[in-house]
Design an enzyme around this catalytic site. Structure first.
Site, PDB file in Angstrom:
ATOM      1  N   TRP A 132       0.804  -1.224   0.000  1.00  0.00           N
ATOM      2  CA  TRP A 132       0.000   0.000   0.000  1.00  0.00           C
ATOM      3  C   TRP A 132       0.836   1.272   0.000  1.00  0.00           C
ATOM      4  O   TRP A 132       0.314   2.355  -0.182  1.00  0.00           O
ATOM      5  CB  TRP A 132      -0.939   0.019   1.220  1.00  0.00           C
ATOM      6  CG  TRP A 132      -0.242  -0.330   2.506  1.00  0.00           C
ATOM      7  CD1 TRP A 132      -0.226  -1.556   3.106  1.00  0.00           C
ATOM      8  CD2 TRP A 132       0.583   0.521   3.309  1.00  0.00           C
ATOM      9  NE1 TRP A 132       0.566  -1.515   4.234  1.00  0.00           N
ATOM     10  CE2 TRP A 132       1.072  -0.252   4.384  1.00  0.00           C
ATOM     11  CE3 TRP A 132       0.965   1.865   3.231  1.00  0.00           C
ATOM     12  CZ2 TRP A 132       1.907   0.277   5.373  1.00  0.00           C
ATOM     13  CZ3 TRP A 132       1.808   2.390   4.203  1.00  0.00           C
ATOM     14  CH2 TRP A 132       2.259   1.591   5.259  1.00  0.00           C
ATOM     15  N   ASN A 133       2.156   1.151   0.243  1.00  0.00           N
ATOM     16  CA  ASN A 133       2.922   2.397   0.446  1.00  0.00           C
ATOM     17  C   ASN A 133       3.188   3.174  -0.845  1.00  0.00           C
ATOM     18  O   ASN A 133       3.331   4.395  -0.801  1.00  0.00           O
ATOM     19  CB  ASN A 133       4.200   2.138   1.244  1.00  0.00           C
ATOM     20  CG  ASN A 133       5.139   1.167   0.597  1.00  0.00           C
ATOM     21  OD1 ASN A 133       4.778   0.462  -0.333  1.00  0.00           O
ATOM     22  ND2 ASN A 133       6.359   1.111   1.088  1.00  0.00           N
ATOM     23  N   LYS A 156      -2.320  -8.279  -7.739  1.00  0.00           N
ATOM     24  CA  LYS A 156      -3.126  -8.219  -6.509  1.00  0.00           C
ATOM     25  C   LYS A 156      -2.629  -7.022  -5.707  1.00  0.00           C
ATOM     26  O   LYS A 156      -1.590  -7.087  -5.042  1.00  0.00           O
ATOM     27  CB  LYS A 156      -2.907  -9.519  -5.734  1.00  0.00           C
ATOM     28  CG  LYS A 156      -3.905  -9.834  -4.675  1.00  0.00           C
ATOM     29  CD  LYS A 156      -4.057  -8.854  -3.558  1.00  0.00           C
ATOM     30  CE  LYS A 156      -3.128  -8.970  -2.394  1.00  0.00           C
ATOM     31  NZ  LYS A 156      -3.511  -8.001  -1.310  1.00  0.00           N
ATOM     32  N   ALA A 158      -2.640  -4.127  -2.663  1.00  0.00           N
ATOM     33  CA  ALA A 158      -2.969  -4.159  -1.235  1.00  0.00           C
ATOM     34  C   ALA A 158      -4.429  -3.757  -1.053  1.00  0.00           C
ATOM     35  O   ALA A 158      -4.940  -2.886  -1.779  1.00  0.00           O
ATOM     36  CB  ALA A 158      -2.068  -3.184  -0.496  1.00  0.00           C
ATOM     37  N   GLU A 231      10.986  -8.269  -3.210  1.00  0.00           N
ATOM     38  CA  GLU A 231      11.518  -6.988  -2.728  1.00  0.00           C
ATOM     39  C   GLU A 231      10.935  -6.832  -1.328  1.00  0.00           C
ATOM     40  O   GLU A 231       9.751  -6.536  -1.169  1.00  0.00           O
ATOM     41  CB  GLU A 231      11.086  -5.875  -3.690  1.00  0.00           C
ATOM     42  CG  GLU A 231      11.931  -4.644  -3.587  1.00  0.00           C
ATOM     43  CD  GLU A 231      11.364  -3.653  -2.601  1.00  0.00           C
ATOM     44  OE1 GLU A 231      11.744  -3.745  -1.409  1.00  0.00           O
ATOM     45  OE2 GLU A 231      10.552  -2.812  -3.012  1.00  0.00           O
ATOM     46  N   LEU A 232      11.782  -7.088  -0.326  1.00  0.00           N
ATOM     47  CA  LEU A 232      11.261  -7.228   1.043  1.00  0.00           C
ATOM     48  C   LEU A 232      11.710  -6.082   1.941  1.00  0.00           C
ATOM     49  O   LEU A 232      12.012  -5.002   1.464  1.00  0.00           O
ATOM     50  CB  LEU A 232      11.680  -8.607   1.582  1.00  0.00           C
ATOM     51  CG  LEU A 232      11.316  -9.792   0.645  1.00  0.00           C
ATOM     52  CD1 LEU A 232      11.824 -11.117   1.179  1.00  0.00           C
ATOM     53  CD2 LEU A 232       9.809  -9.857   0.398  1.00  0.00           C
ATOM     54  N   CYS A 265      10.245   1.145   2.312  1.00  0.00           N
ATOM     55  CA  CYS A 265      11.227   0.088   2.635  1.00  0.00           C
ATOM     56  C   CYS A 265      12.641   0.638   2.683  1.00  0.00           C
ATOM     57  O   CYS A 265      13.512   0.056   3.336  1.00  0.00           O
ATOM     58  CB  CYS A 265      11.196  -1.021   1.601  1.00  0.00           C
ATOM     59  SG  CYS A 265       9.589  -1.731   1.386  1.00  0.00           S
ATOM     60  N   GLU A 362      12.255  -2.795  11.653  1.00  0.00           N
ATOM     61  CA  GLU A 362      11.837  -1.840  10.626  1.00  0.00           C
ATOM     62  C   GLU A 362      10.743  -0.948  11.225  1.00  0.00           C
ATOM     63  O   GLU A 362       9.787  -1.442  11.822  1.00  0.00           O
ATOM     64  CB  GLU A 362      11.296  -2.612   9.421  1.00  0.00           C
ATOM     65  CG  GLU A 362      11.126  -1.755   8.212  1.00  0.00           C
ATOM     66  CD  GLU A 362      10.716  -2.546   6.957  1.00  0.00           C
ATOM     67  OE1 GLU A 362      10.162  -3.655   7.099  1.00  0.00           O
ATOM     68  OE2 GLU A 362      10.936  -2.018   5.859  1.00  0.00           O
TER      69      GLU A 362
END
Ligand code: SIN
Length: 459
Positions: A132-133, A156, A158, A231-232, A265, A362
């Protein structure tokens, strides 16, 4: 049919109510993506490129509408949302160009009369899951290279921010990209993860989101050996060395730290400042952070919007309380920074230390925690001492020190005197548990391609 209410994080009002996709519908859509793949892959690259260019132009024409949608469903200030639309569209532009530059090669053979050639082919049907960011940018940097490579894609978004994706997909269809080549589904993350990874049709999963969810997707993809790009999470260090330009370092720290209210992130999470300049740096940082105007993103003079929801607010407050318990000094009291609803004033924490959660977890919120250091090599070890490896920043005016820091940091994206390193033409992605694969640049199309080689004998 189950309904999804999309809320405005600034007002908690419903922006729009939409329908969830049922599991049966999702599987039908995946089947359609498979049928569409057969013709989309056959279209010549120039043709695919022309359609992506048209999509790019339509997004440019609708940028104000898309930016408003982003502000309404995500909360970020309108001018920042407009910047996100331009950033998202720069990926479409880049991959529209790259579509025509997917080259094969000839490899010298070791026998007379033999020839070896290689060609990149599209990987197949892609399942994309996005956060969602960055409701526009994260989906664009998956959809554009996938389509350019000749893949078809089911996205898909958020559930907090599906409206921007829906509108972008509509514009893609309006541009002439076949409806079944680019589709969206409205599903929970859990359902989408299960449906995508269990589907024998989907060959590739691309995901941006948290490390625990990424690990789960990798595990579930293993059964059918799906190609995955992850991408975490991140825990970006910022190192401000004693010879740094303090004003530049402060401005760029603010750029990386408070973008999207710190919900990025690659946001600075741990700020390490040399002891000789810490006082000056923190004083200027505090002055500039206090001047940031927090409010509803739709208002023109807002610099920082709300956090996405109450859970996010609570996590940030928890990190601040923990920092205070461990000796941190706040630029504002906890009562002063709580503005009600999902709004928090940004805060600087002095005397940060490694006992604090903010130095290990984080944050995804507007906290700038500053710790001092004396020895550069020691602090580089601290900076690397994490399971994450997405982005890192450093400030120095000495080129030898700069290249040494660059070499030693185990991170995929590094900003030197630069708090805004992301760009469509550069490879974005992380080391270690921050994921694998790259998005952006010439590297960003590779995850959507398989290399085939042909060995011709008896020529
Ligand atoms: C992210 O939060 O992963 C995206 C940040 C960016 O693309 O700059």
């Amino acid at each position: 049919m189950k309904e999804l209410k999309v809320y405005n994080p600034a007002t908690n009002e419903v922006v729009k109510t939409i329908q969830y996709t049922s599991e049966e519908e999702a599987n039908q859509q995946i089947n359609k993506a498979q049928v569409a793949f057969e013709s989309w892959r056959e279209r010549d690259a120039h043709d695919r490129s022309a359609l992506l260019l048209k999509w790019y132009q339509l997004i440019e024409e609708h940028k104000e509408e898309l930016a408003e949608l982003i502000t309404l469903e995500n909360g970020k200030p309108y001018k920042e949302a407009l910047g996100e639309v331009a950033y998202a569209n720069s990926y479409i532009q880049w991959y529209q160009e790259e579509a025509k530059r997917i080259y094969g090669k000839t490899i010298p053979a070791n026998q007379k009369g033999k020839k070896i050639i290689t060609d990149p082919f599209p990987v197949g049907i892609v399942g994309a899951i996005t956060p969602w960011n960055f409701p526009a940018a994260m989906i664009a940097r998956k959809m554009a290279p996938a389509l350019a490579a000749g893949c078809t894609i089911v996205c898909k978004p958020a559930l907090e921010t599906p409206l921007t994706t829906i509108r972008m997909v509509e514009l893609a269809h309006e541009a002439g990209i076949p409806e079944d080549a680019i589709q969206y589904v409205v599903l929970s993350g859990r359902d989408a993860g299960r449906i995508f990874t269990e589907s024998p049709i989907i060959q590739k999963i691309t995901f941006t989101g948290s490390t625990p969810v990424g690990k789960q997707l990798i595990k579930s993809s293993a059964d059918s050996v799906k190609n995955v790009t992850m991408e975490l999470g991140g825990l970006a260090p910022v190192i401000v060395h004693k010879d740094a330009d303090i004003e530049l370092a402060v401005n760029q720290t603010i750029a990386t730290k408070f973008r999207n209210s710190g919900q990025t992130c690659i946001s600075a999470n741990r700020i390490f400042v040399h002891k000789d300049i810490e006082q000056d740096y923190t004083a200027l940082l505090t002055e500039k952070v206090n001047a940031l105007n927090v409010g509803n993103g739709i208002e023109k003079d807002t610099d920082m919007g709300p956090l996405i929801n109450q859970q996010a607010v609570e996590k940030v407050i928890d990190q601040i309380e923990d920092a205070v318990e461990h000796g941190g000094e706040l630029s504002l009291s906890i009562e002063q920074l709580k503005l009600g609803g999902n709004f928090l004033k940004p805060v600087v924490i002095r005397h940060a230390n490694l006992e604090m959660k903010v130095m290990h977890e984080e944050t995804f919120g507007p906290i700038a925690a500053v710790m001092t250091y004396d020895d550069l090599d020691e602090i580089l070890k601290v900076a690397n001492d994490t399971e994450y490896g997405l982005a890192a920043y450093f400030f120095t005016n000495d080129y030898r020190t700069g290249f040494d820091i660059y070499k030693k940091l185990d991170y995929g994206v590094i900003g030197w005197n630069d708090g805004a390193p992301s760009a469509a033409h550069a490879p974005f992605g992380g080391y270690k548990e921050s994921g694998y694969g790259r998005e952006g640049g010439i590297e960003g199309i590779e995850p959507y391609l398989e290399t085939k080689y042909l060995s011709i004998g008896n020529m």
